[in-house]
Scaffold this motif. Sequence first.
Motif, PDB file in Angstrom:
ATOM      1  N   GLN A  46       0.821  -1.193   0.000  1.00 59.38           N
ATOM      2  CA  GLN A  46       0.000   0.000   0.000  1.00 59.38           C
ATOM      3  C   GLN A  46       0.863   1.254   0.000  1.00 59.38           C
ATOM      4  O   GLN A  46       0.431   2.297  -0.435  1.00 59.38           O
ATOM      5  CB  GLN A  46      -0.919   0.004   1.212  1.00 59.38           C
ATOM      6  CG  GLN A  46      -1.898  -1.155   1.186  1.00 59.38           C
ATOM      7  CD  GLN A  46      -2.662  -1.260   2.479  1.00 59.38           C
ATOM      8  OE1 GLN A  46      -2.386  -0.564   3.450  1.00 59.38           O
ATOM      9  NE2 GLN A  46      -3.648  -2.138   2.505  1.00 59.38           N
ATOM     10  N   SER A  47       2.061   1.128   0.508  1.00 54.51           N
ATOM     11  CA  SER A  47       2.984   2.249   0.521  1.00 54.51           C
ATOM     12  C   SER A  47       4.395   1.688   0.556  1.00 54.51           C
ATOM     13  O   SER A  47       4.606   0.492   0.564  1.00 54.51           O
ATOM     14  CB  SER A  47       2.721   3.149   1.741  1.00 54.51           C
ATOM     15  OG  SER A  47       3.047   2.452   2.917  1.00 54.51           O
ATOM     16  N   VAL A  48       5.363   2.574   0.618  1.00 53.48           N
ATOM     17  CA  VAL A  48       6.754   2.156   0.639  1.00 53.48           C
ATOM     18  C   VAL A  48       7.070   1.400   1.921  1.00 53.48           C
ATOM     19  O   VAL A  48       7.808   0.425   1.917  1.00 53.48           O
ATOM     20  CB  VAL A  48       7.680   3.387   0.482  1.00 53.48           C
ATOM     21  CG1 VAL A  48       9.133   2.994   0.609  1.00 53.48           C
ATOM     22  CG2 VAL A  48       7.408   4.069  -0.834  1.00 53.48           C
ATOM     23  N   ASN A  49       6.488   1.797   3.061  1.00 52.53           N
ATOM     24  CA  ASN A  49       6.750   1.154   4.348  1.00 52.53           C
ATOM     25  C   ASN A  49       5.700   0.105   4.689  1.00 52.53           C
ATOM     26  O   ASN A  49       5.365  -0.108   5.837  1.00 52.53           O
ATOM     27  CB  ASN A  49       6.794   2.196   5.474  1.00 52.53           C
ATOM     28  CG  ASN A  49       8.114   2.925   5.491  1.00 52.53           C
ATOM     29  OD1 ASN A  49       9.102   2.416   4.993  1.00 52.53           O
ATOM     30  ND2 ASN A  49       8.115   4.115   6.057  1.00 52.53           N
ATOM     31  N   SER A  50       5.158  -0.580   3.693  1.00 51.02           N
ATOM     32  CA  SER A  50       4.159  -1.610   3.923  1.00 51.02           C
ATOM     33  C   SER A  50       4.764  -2.763   4.718  1.00 51.02           C
ATOM     34  O   SER A  50       5.802  -3.290   4.362  1.00 51.02           O
ATOM     35  CB  SER A  50       3.632  -2.104   2.582  1.00 51.02           C
ATOM     36  OG  SER A  50       2.971  -3.313   2.728  1.00 51.02           O
ATOM     37  N   GLN A  51       4.123  -3.144   5.821  1.00 49.77           N
ATOM     38  CA  GLN A  51       4.592  -4.236   6.672  1.00 49.77           C
ATOM     39  C   GLN A  51       3.630  -5.412   6.551  1.00 49.77           C
ATOM     40  O   GLN A  51       2.493  -5.251   6.134  1.00 49.77           O
ATOM     41  CB  GLN A  51       4.655  -3.789   8.137  1.00 49.77           C
ATOM     42  CG  GLN A  51       5.658  -2.702   8.407  1.00 49.77           C
ATOM     43  CD  GLN A  51       7.088  -3.214   8.326  1.00 49.77           C
ATOM     44  OE1 GLN A  51       7.360  -4.349   8.667  1.00 49.77           O
ATOM     45  NE2 GLN A  51       7.979  -2.381   7.852  1.00 49.77           N
ATOM     46  N   THR A  52       4.082  -6.597   6.940  1.00 51.43           N
ATOM     47  CA  THR A  52       3.207  -7.755   6.949  1.00 51.43           C
ATOM     48  C   THR A  52       2.258  -7.650   8.133  1.00 51.43           C
ATOM     49  O   THR A  52       2.609  -7.119   9.184  1.00 51.43           O
ATOM     50  CB  THR A  52       4.008  -9.059   7.056  1.00 51.43           C
ATOM     51  OG1 THR A  52       4.798  -9.018   8.230  1.00 51.43           O
ATOM     52  CG2 THR A  52       4.886  -9.271   5.850  1.00 51.43           C
ATOM     53  N   LYS A  53       1.035  -8.158   7.946  1.00 50.00           N
ATOM     54  CA  LYS A  53       0.039  -8.099   9.005  1.00 50.00           C
ATOM     55  C   LYS A  53      -0.228  -9.497   9.527  1.00 50.00           C
ATOM     56  O   LYS A  53      -0.143 -10.468   8.797  1.00 50.00           O
ATOM     57  CB  LYS A  53      -1.257  -7.488   8.483  1.00 50.00           C
ATOM     58  CG  LYS A  53      -1.135  -6.027   8.150  1.00 50.00           C
ATOM     59  CD  LYS A  53      -2.462  -5.434   7.816  1.00 50.00           C
ATOM     60  CE  LYS A  53      -2.312  -3.955   7.536  1.00 50.00           C
ATOM     61  NZ  LYS A  53      -3.593  -3.332   7.243  1.00 50.00           N
ATOM     62  N   VAL A  54      -0.565  -9.567  10.795  1.00 53.99           N
ATOM     63  CA  VAL A  54      -0.873 -10.834  11.435  1.00 53.99           C
ATOM     64  C   VAL A  54      -2.368 -10.858  11.724  1.00 53.99           C
ATOM     65  O   VAL A  54      -2.912  -9.914  12.286  1.00 53.99           O
ATOM     66  CB  VAL A  54      -0.081 -10.985  12.756  1.00 53.99           C
ATOM     67  CG1 VAL A  54      -0.471 -12.257  13.468  1.00 53.99           C
ATOM     68  CG2 VAL A  54       1.402 -10.953  12.496  1.00 53.99           C
ATOM     69  N   ASP A  55      -3.036 -11.930  11.290  1.00 56.10           N
ATOM     70  CA  ASP A  55      -4.443 -12.101  11.614  1.00 56.10           C
ATOM     71  C   ASP A  55      -4.533 -12.474  13.088  1.00 56.10           C
ATOM     72  O   ASP A  55      -4.000 -13.501  13.512  1.00 56.10           O
ATOM     73  CB  ASP A  55      -5.051 -13.190  10.727  1.00 56.10           C
ATOM     74  CG  ASP A  55      -6.538 -13.324  10.919  1.00 56.10           C
ATOM     75  OD1 ASP A  55      -7.158 -12.375  11.452  1.00 56.10           O
ATOM     76  OD2 ASP A  55      -7.095 -14.371  10.537  1.00 56.10           O
ATOM     77  N   PHE A  56      -5.186 -11.635  13.876  1.00 57.82           N
ATOM     78  CA  PHE A  56      -5.208 -11.807  15.327  1.00 57.82           C
ATOM     79  C   PHE A  56      -5.820 -13.134  15.734  1.00 57.82           C
ATOM     80  O   PHE A  56      -5.300 -13.834  16.608  1.00 57.82           O
ATOM     81  CB  PHE A  56      -5.953 -10.649  15.994  1.00 57.82           C
ATOM     82  CG  PHE A  56      -6.020 -10.766  17.484  1.00 57.82           C
ATOM     83  CD1 PHE A  56      -4.896 -10.504  18.254  1.00 57.82           C
ATOM     84  CD2 PHE A  56      -7.187 -11.148  18.120  1.00 57.82           C
ATOM     85  CE1 PHE A  56      -4.936 -10.619  19.628  1.00 57.82           C
ATOM     86  CE2 PHE A  56      -7.235 -11.269  19.500  1.00 57.82           C
ATOM     87  CZ  PHE A  56      -6.112 -11.001  20.250  1.00 57.82           C
ATOM     88  N   SER A  57      -6.930 -13.497  15.114  1.00 61.28           N
ATOM     89  CA  SER A  57      -7.595 -14.745  15.515  1.00 61.28           C
ATOM     90  C   SER A  57      -6.729 -15.963  15.217  1.00 61.28           C
ATOM     91  O   SER A  57      -6.680 -16.907  16.014  1.00 61.28           O
ATOM     92  CB  SER A  57      -8.951 -14.875  14.822  1.00 61.28           C
ATOM     93  OG  SER A  57      -8.796 -14.960  13.426  1.00 61.28           O
ATOM     94  N   GLU A  58      -6.029 -15.950  14.088  1.00 58.60           N
ATOM     95  CA  GLU A  58      -5.147 -17.068  13.756  1.00 58.60           C
ATOM     96  C   GLU A  58      -3.938 -17.123  14.693  1.00 58.60           C
ATOM     97  O   GLU A  58      -3.519 -18.203  15.109  1.00 58.60           O
ATOM     98  CB  GLU A  58      -4.686 -16.986  12.310  1.00 58.60           C
ATOM     99  CG  GLU A  58      -5.780 -17.284  11.304  1.00 58.60           C
ATOM    100  CD  GLU A  58      -5.290 -17.211   9.885  1.00 58.60           C
ATOM    101  OE1 GLU A  58      -4.072 -17.176   9.656  1.00 58.60           O
ATOM    102  OE2 GLU A  58      -6.145 -17.185   8.983  1.00 58.60           O
ATOM    103  N   ALA A  59      -3.396 -15.975  15.033  1.00 57.40           N
ATOM    104  CA  ALA A  59      -2.258 -15.933  15.957  1.00 57.40           C
ATOM    105  C   ALA A  59      -2.679 -16.409  17.344  1.00 57.40           C
ATOM    106  O   ALA A  59      -1.951 -17.151  17.999  1.00 57.40           O
ATOM    107  CB  ALA A  59      -1.692 -14.518  16.030  1.00 57.40           C
ATOM    108  N   LEU A  60      -3.871 -16.003  17.775  1.00 54.60           N
ATOM    109  CA  LEU A  60      -4.371 -16.430  19.081  1.00 54.60           C
ATOM    110  C   LEU A  60      -4.621 -17.932  19.091  1.00 54.60           C
ATOM    111  O   LEU A  60      -4.249 -18.624  20.044  1.00 54.60           O
ATOM    112  CB  LEU A  60      -5.653 -15.673  19.426  1.00 54.60           C
ATOM    113  CG  LEU A  60      -6.244 -15.915  20.803  1.00 54.60           C
ATOM    114  CD1 LEU A  60      -5.259 -15.498  21.881  1.00 54.60           C
ATOM    115  CD2 LEU A  60      -7.549 -15.160  20.962  1.00 54.60           C
TER     116      LEU A  60
END
Length: 126
Positions: A46-60
């Motif tokens: 989405q931008s130059v500093n785009s980071q990976t996101k963690v799905d909260f429910s899957e991580a939990l």
Amino acid sequence: MAIGAIDSGKIQAMLSQLKAAAQNQPTNTSTMVGGFNGIVKPTAPQSVNSQTKVDFSEALKASLDQVNNSQSKAVELGKSFAMGDDSVNLSDVMVASQKASISFQATVQVRNKLVSAYHDIMNMQI
């Protein structure tokens, strides 16, 4: 299986993650450690500093599964030791039991914080 041994590959993966975080670059998800392998999903840039996101429910769910597995392993080791299995040492049983206990206590603390945050949000005035 040596309990408590640290794999050098995991150390290198953690160092590469720390270096990438320090440089604000996205990390390679194949080197993730700590029981969340495969959980980090890269998002569309989405931008130059785009980071990976963690799905909260899957991580939990993954962390709860990890706690459950550690408790199951501790119970199985305890049963094996009680049945007189010579391949199981008392120290292995105690270490597995303590790991399971600590992970469960941490999970309870996280749950308490989530419930507290939920109550704080629900009590906010609109």
